[in-house]
Design a protein around this motif. Structure first.
Motif, PDB file in Angstrom:
ATOM      1  N   ASN A  96       0.831  -1.203   0.000  1.00 58.80           N
ATOM      2  CA  ASN A  96       0.000   0.000   0.000  1.00 58.80           C
ATOM      3  C   ASN A  96       0.869   1.259   0.000  1.00 58.80           C
ATOM      4  O   ASN A  96       2.089   1.194   0.173  1.00 58.80           O
ATOM      5  N   THR A  98       1.475   3.751   1.992  1.00 61.26           N
ATOM      6  CA  THR A  98       2.304   4.120   3.144  1.00 61.26           C
ATOM      7  C   THR A  98       3.442   3.145   3.397  1.00 61.26           C
ATOM      8  O   THR A  98       4.461   3.514   3.990  1.00 61.26           O
ATOM      9  N   ASP A  99       3.289   1.902   2.940  1.00 62.28           N
ATOM     10  CA  ASP A  99       4.314   0.889   3.198  1.00 62.28           C
ATOM     11  C   ASP A  99       5.219   0.604   2.007  1.00 62.28           C
ATOM     12  O   ASP A  99       6.292   0.019   2.168  1.00 62.28           O
TER      13      ASP A  99
END
Length: 251
Positions: A96, A98-99
């Motif tokens: 995702n 943010t990761d």
């Protein structure tokens, strides 16, 4: 042997597996001479041997501009001209927003999108020399439909359609430029994509069941459409993104 592509010289990227391999095999079966592109030396050399004298394999990384330049030069060196470019190389870049590691975002964009620009940049001057030239981009329904943990993939595939349409405008009427947008096709990439879900096997089965035709696509399904779009039978089609997904977008 059928001859829909007789006397045509093609470059096919992503040719060592899945849809790209099926497309390359189909093109040779229809009389084309093909430069095969891929990173796996063993698989690429084996395919070239299988396809015979009308196929030549050049290993390399499509995210590098110089490799794309070399592909075009090898087509001219080995076969004397260039008529068709079929671009199929791609990676998923799972994670995702943010990761997702910054390097994986960049690598996904480089392979899935920038490589299309690089190969087109070097190929177009050669394509313009011949009648009936064509560029075909293998995009995805991910250009239209979002999937969990696929931000880089979805963004790169949407970008590939924007690039396709722009090149269709820029280089008409000499070169036709189109894209195919496959849904769930039974390839290693699909199974890798399913790893974004908690139960990958169930995710793949659900994808098959969600299609209106209740099955996964086969690489040969995609190759059949690719063959049509680069052939003279599609001589009045350009700037089009053609969905081939078993009806999943309508389900």
């Amino acid at each position: 042997m059928s001859t829909k592509l007789k006397h045509k010289v093609c470059i096919v990227t992503g040719a060592t597996s899945g849809m790209g391999k099926a497309i390359a095999t189909s093109f040779v079966s229809q009389g084309a001479q093909v430069v095969l592109s891929g990173r796996n030396e063993e698989r690429g050399s084996s395919l070239a041997k299988e396809l015979g004298e009308n196929a030549f394999f050049l290993s390399g990384d499509v995210s590098l501009p110089e490799y794309n330049d070399q592909l075009v030069k090898k087509a001219i060196e080995h076969f004397g001209k260039l008529d068709i470019v079929s671009m199929n190389a791609g990676i998923l870049g799972l994670g995702n927003v943010t990761d997702l590691p910054l390097e994986l975002w960049k690598n996904t964009m480089d392979i899935n999108l920038s490589s299309l620009f690089y190969l087109s940049k070097y190929a177009i001057p050669e394509l313009q020399k011949n009648e009936g030239s064509s560029i075909l981009i293998n995009a995805s329904i991910a250009a239209f439909k979002s999937f969990p943990n696929h931000p880089a993939y979805c963004a790169s595939k949407a970008g590939s359609l924007a690039l396709m349409r722009q090149m269709a405008v820029e280089y008409a009427p000499k070169i036709r430029v189109n894209a195919i947008c496959p849904g769930p096709v039974d390839t290693p990439l699909l199974w890798d994509s399913a790893k974004a879900f908690q139960e990958p096997k169930i995710a793949v089965q659900n994808a098959a069941n969600t299609t209106l035709l209740k099955r996964l696509g086969k690489p040969t399904d995609i190759a059949n459409l690719a063959l049509f779009l680069v052939s003279e039978e599609a001589s009045w089609i350009t700037g089009t993104a053609m969905t081939i997904d078993g009806g999943i977008l309508n389900a």
